[in-house]
Design a protein around this motif. Sequence first.
Motif, PDB file in Angstrom:
ATOM      1  N   LEU A  11       0.842  -1.192   0.000  1.00  0.00           N
ATOM      2  CA  LEU A  11       0.000   0.000   0.000  1.00  0.00           C
ATOM      3  C   LEU A  11       0.877   1.241   0.000  1.00  0.00           C
ATOM      4  O   LEU A  11       1.850   1.320   0.762  1.00  0.00           O
ATOM      5  CB  LEU A  11      -0.904  -0.008   1.223  1.00  0.00           C
ATOM      6  N   ALA A  12       0.560   2.201  -0.856  1.00  0.00           N
ATOM      7  CA  ALA A  12       1.274   3.466  -0.900  1.00  0.00           C
ATOM      8  C   ALA A  12       0.269   4.594  -1.085  1.00  0.00           C
ATOM      9  O   ALA A  12      -0.833   4.368  -1.595  1.00  0.00           O
ATOM     10  CB  ALA A  12       2.285   3.475  -2.047  1.00  0.00           C
ATOM     11  N   GLN A  13       0.648   5.769  -0.678  1.00  0.00           N
ATOM     12  CA  GLN A  13      -0.186   6.934  -0.908  1.00  0.00           C
ATOM     13  C   GLN A  13       0.147   7.541  -2.261  1.00  0.00           C
ATOM     14  O   GLN A  13       1.248   7.370  -2.792  1.00  0.00           O
ATOM     15  CB  GLN A  13       0.049   7.974   0.192  1.00  0.00           C
ATOM     16  N   ALA A  14      -0.805   8.245  -2.807  1.00  0.00           N
ATOM     17  CA  ALA A  14      -0.565   8.940  -4.068  1.00  0.00           C
ATOM     18  C   ALA A  14       0.643   9.871  -3.903  1.00  0.00           C
ATOM     19  O   ALA A  14       0.767  10.564  -2.901  1.00  0.00           O
ATOM     20  CB  ALA A  14      -1.794   9.740  -4.479  1.00  0.00           C
ATOM     21  N   GLY A  16       3.626   8.703  -3.636  1.00  0.00           N
ATOM     22  CA  GLY A  16       4.663   7.912  -2.982  1.00  0.00           C
ATOM     23  C   GLY A  16       5.382   6.989  -3.949  1.00  0.00           C
ATOM     24  O   GLY A  16       5.195   7.060  -5.174  1.00  0.00           O
ATOM     25  N   LYS A  87       0.097   6.948  -8.632  1.00  0.00           N
ATOM     26  CA  LYS A  87      -1.255   7.472  -8.769  1.00  0.00           C
ATOM     27  C   LYS A  87      -2.254   6.375  -8.405  1.00  0.00           C
ATOM     28  O   LYS A  87      -1.945   5.186  -8.554  1.00  0.00           O
ATOM     29  CB  LYS A  87      -1.500   7.914 -10.211  1.00  0.00           C
ATOM     30  N   PRO A  88      -3.459   6.733  -7.987  1.00  0.00           N
ATOM     31  CA  PRO A  88      -4.468   5.700  -7.693  1.00  0.00           C
ATOM     32  C   PRO A  88      -4.695   4.770  -8.885  1.00  0.00           C
ATOM     33  O   PRO A  88      -4.954   3.578  -8.694  1.00  0.00           O
ATOM     34  CB  PRO A  88      -5.713   6.522  -7.371  1.00  0.00           C
ATOM     35  N   THR A  91      -3.005   1.304  -9.218  1.00  0.00           N
ATOM     36  CA  THR A  91      -3.463   0.168  -8.430  1.00  0.00           C
ATOM     37  C   THR A  91      -3.743  -1.027  -9.335  1.00  0.00           C
ATOM     38  O   THR A  91      -4.519  -0.920 -10.283  1.00  0.00           O
ATOM     39  CB  THR A  91      -4.733   0.538  -7.641  1.00  0.00           C
ATOM     40  N   VAL A 122      -2.676   1.988  -4.410  1.00  0.00           N
ATOM     41  CA  VAL A 122      -2.313   3.380  -4.212  1.00  0.00           C
ATOM     42  C   VAL A 122      -3.563   4.140  -3.760  1.00  0.00           C
ATOM     43  O   VAL A 122      -4.560   4.183  -4.475  1.00  0.00           O
ATOM     44  CB  VAL A 122      -1.748   4.005  -5.495  1.00  0.00           C
ATOM     45  N   SER A 123      -3.493   4.728  -2.599  1.00  0.00           N
ATOM     46  CA  SER A 123      -4.637   5.460  -2.051  1.00  0.00           C
ATOM     47  C   SER A 123      -4.499   6.949  -2.368  1.00  0.00           C
ATOM     48  O   SER A 123      -3.403   7.492  -2.442  1.00  0.00           O
ATOM     49  CB  SER A 123      -4.716   5.250  -0.549  1.00  0.00           C
ATOM     50  N   SER A 124      -5.647   7.582  -2.538  1.00  0.00           N
ATOM     51  CA  SER A 124      -5.646   9.016  -2.896  1.00  0.00           C
ATOM     52  C   SER A 124      -5.612   9.892  -1.663  1.00  0.00           C
ATOM     53  O   SER A 124      -5.773   9.432  -0.548  1.00  0.00           O
ATOM     54  CB  SER A 124      -6.865   9.334  -3.736  1.00  0.00           C
TER      55      SER A 124
END
Length: 124
Positions: A11-14, A16, A87-88, A91, A122-124
């Motif tokens: 899991l990563a953030q946008a 990242g 970017k989301p 994913t 990838v979470s926004s």
Amino acid sequence: QVQLVESGGGLAQAGGSLRLSCAASGRTFSLYKVGWFRQAPGKEREFAAAINWSGRSTYYADSVKGRFTISRDNAKNTIYLQMNSLKPEDTADYYCAAGPIGGNHQRIDDYDAWGQGTQVTVSS
């Protein structure tokens, strides 16, 4: 036949970064081209990046160009995919694939060995 095992998903953030690895075993890995493909839920598997047997030539889908970097270390029988500015829409399940020299680096049918995949979210 080459056996491939991916790792490094998660899991990563946008915005990242993540680095995927693909460990190969079996026949002489250095003689193969290697690609990363991805498959988002409900969508077809698509090409992301590829690298030729020597590592001197790389290929990228337009959607990842400038953000992803593929590299290989033939001494370690390992391929890497450095993913930055995520970017989301990145994913997906990411698959490493190996195929004989030549052919079309973007074509799924030109690869004859596949890993089991690693999930990237990838979470926004």
